[in-house]
Design a protein around this motif. Structure first.
Motif, PDB file in Angstrom:
ATOM      1  N   ARG A   1       0.821  -1.211   0.000  1.00  0.00           N
ATOM      2  CA  ARG A   1       0.000   0.000   0.000  1.00  0.00           C
ATOM      3  C   ARG A   1       0.858   1.265   0.000  1.00  0.00           C
ATOM      4  NH1 ARG A   1      -2.695  -1.551   4.046  1.00  0.00           N
ATOM      5  NH2 ARG A   1      -1.635  -0.343   5.669  1.00  0.00           N
ATOM      6  N   GLU A   2       1.957   1.233   0.761  1.00  0.00           N
ATOM      7  CA  GLU A   2       2.774   2.433   0.942  1.00  0.00           C
ATOM      8  C   GLU A   2       4.009   2.463   0.053  1.00  0.00           C
ATOM      9  OE1 GLU A   2       3.589   2.729   5.123  1.00  0.00           O
ATOM     10  OE2 GLU A   2       1.443   2.914   5.653  1.00  0.00           O
ATOM     11  N   GLY A   3       4.274   1.348  -0.646  1.00  0.00           N
ATOM     12  CA  GLY A   3       5.423   1.326  -1.561  1.00  0.00           C
ATOM     13  C   GLY A   3       6.759   1.466  -0.906  1.00  0.00           C
ATOM     14  N   ARG A   4       6.937   0.812   0.252  1.00  0.00           N
ATOM     15  CA  ARG A   4       8.205   0.934   0.986  1.00  0.00           C
ATOM     16  C   ARG A   4       8.473  -0.336   1.788  1.00  0.00           C
ATOM     17  NH1 ARG A   4       7.671   1.926   6.477  1.00  0.00           N
ATOM     18  NH2 ARG A   4       5.546   2.393   7.221  1.00  0.00           N
ATOM     19  N   ILE A   5       9.720  -0.443   2.269  1.00  0.00           N
ATOM     20  CA  ILE A   5      10.067  -1.499   3.190  1.00  0.00           C
ATOM     21  C   ILE A   5       9.382  -1.247   4.520  1.00  0.00           C
ATOM     22  CG2 ILE A   5      11.959  -2.556   4.489  1.00  0.00           C
ATOM     23  CD1 ILE A   5      13.797  -1.908   2.141  1.00  0.00           C
ATOM     24  N   VAL A   6       8.791  -2.287   5.087  1.00  0.00           N
ATOM     25  CA  VAL A   6       8.116  -2.186   6.385  1.00  0.00           C
ATOM     26  C   VAL A   6       8.847  -3.072   7.381  1.00  0.00           C
ATOM     27  CG1 VAL A   6       5.986  -2.739   7.657  1.00  0.00           C
ATOM     28  CG2 VAL A   6       5.865  -1.596   5.433  1.00  0.00           C
TER      29      VAL A   6
END
Length: 350
Positions: free
Chosen positions: A340-345
């Motif tokens: 959803r956020e387009g990043r590493i979590v």
């Protein structure tokens, strides 16, 4: 050893597997079921000659009830699980434990406060092959773990999603191919490899209509031990294939395909390795759920319920309690957030 009375809340498809497993327990018996759908309840009451209730609170009032299996839709596990705990019953929850971490934690807290056992269904841990892989990892025979992968390339028709109003919804399914179908393999992967440190992922809906959730997902993982990994989950891969779990290290590799071990190679080779390869080559005797959710058997549900009963009898820990059941949910929610956020979590989620 006492005989434990079981009840089932929610009489959809998965309840058949719970009921069949309970019927084979040496120290367990089904005493009643509850469903808002009278036809679903009748299917089980007729087959097992037990009482049915439209209100699960009436079931919970039974004095011969010790353990409750919650088999409602995924996002409706919380309320009956808490009600069962507050009634002093031990609680078994079909996967996923719940669809948010807050709701998982509320169930765990309620069972802690009521001093009852909470068992989260992850029956893939109870196959002989999975037990062997786990013990071999613990022995150090893999060397340094380097890669851990889970591939769940399954198929579900449009009719499958259309057949139940809760399927494919965020509110009650909690997600799609990952939260519903792939969660068993994701649990198994983290059970083998240890905690996940971070994820980066893509998800999409590519093949089905009228669903809110993903039917294709890929994620790259970094585990806390430094190893890397991949999760691929879909319900859009016709005709559907057995799920695979691959564990690789500097001294060995094992590949589980459903209950079969299709790769078992180590340096050094031991005399029992050839026997293991032969023994575990023909373990899977169903479709594994790859294209038909009913094409599984109930043997591993039975083994997990036996593990629960043994824990209760011996005041011992069980293999998959609520905190264990929460782990795969957290990984999946991290994958959804990353997509959803387009990043590493990073995990744990805040």
């Amino acid at each position: 050893m006492k005989t434990y009375g079981f009840g089932i809340i929610g009489c959809g498809m998965i309840s058949d597997f719970h009921a069949a497993a309970i019927s084979e327990l040496e120290h367990g018996q089904l005493v009643g079921v509850s469903s808002r759908n009278a036809d679903n309840a009748k299917r089980l009451t007729d087959k097992y000659n037990v009482d049915g209730y439209s209100d699960y609170n009436e079931l919970l009032n039974r004095s011969d009830l010790d353990i409750v299996c919650v088999c409602t839709p995924s996002g409706a596990h919380l309320e009956p699980a808490i009600a069962a705990a507050e009634s002093g019953k031990h609680v078994v929850v079909e996967k996923p434990l719940e669809i948010t971490l807050q709701r998982c934690d509320e169930i765990i807290q309620a069972c802690d406060e009521a001093d009852v056992q909470l068992c989260a269904i992850f029956n893939s841990r109870f196959t002989e092959g999975a037990e062997l892989v786990k013990s071999t990892i613990a022995s150090g025979r893999f060397g340094k773990l380097t890669l851990g992968d889970a591939y769940i390339k399954w198929y579900r028709s449009q009719e499958y999603y259309d057949s139940g109003g809760w399927r494919g919804t965020w509110d009650l399914d909690g997600g799609g191919a990952l939260m519903n179908q792939s969660i068993h393999a994701i649990d198994l992967l983290q059970y083998f490899m240890g905690p996940v440190k971070s994820v980066q992922a893509f998800t999409d809906t590519l093949a089905h209509e009228r669903i809110e959730v993903e039917d294709v997902a890929v994620a790259a993982l970094r585990f806390e031990n430094g190893a890397l990994g991949v999760i691929e989950g879909t319900t859009a891969a016709y005709p559907g294939m057995f799920k695979k779990t691959e564990i690789c290290g500097t001294k060995g590799t094992a590949i589980l395909e459903e209950e079969d071990i299709v790769k078992w190679e180590f340096d050094p080779e031991l005399p029992e390795d050839s026997e293991i390869r032969e023994k575990f080559a023909q373990q899977t005797d169903t479709g594994g759920g790859a294209s038909d959710p009913r094409a599984i058997n109930h043997a591993n549900h039975r083994r997990q319920l036996e593990n629960l009963i043994n824990g209760l009898e011996n005041d011992a820990s069980i293999l998959v309690d609520g905190r264990e059941g929460r782990k795969a949910v957290e990984i999946i929610l991290a994958i959804y957030q990353s997509s959803r956020e387009g990043r590493i979590v990073e995990l744990p989620l805040q």
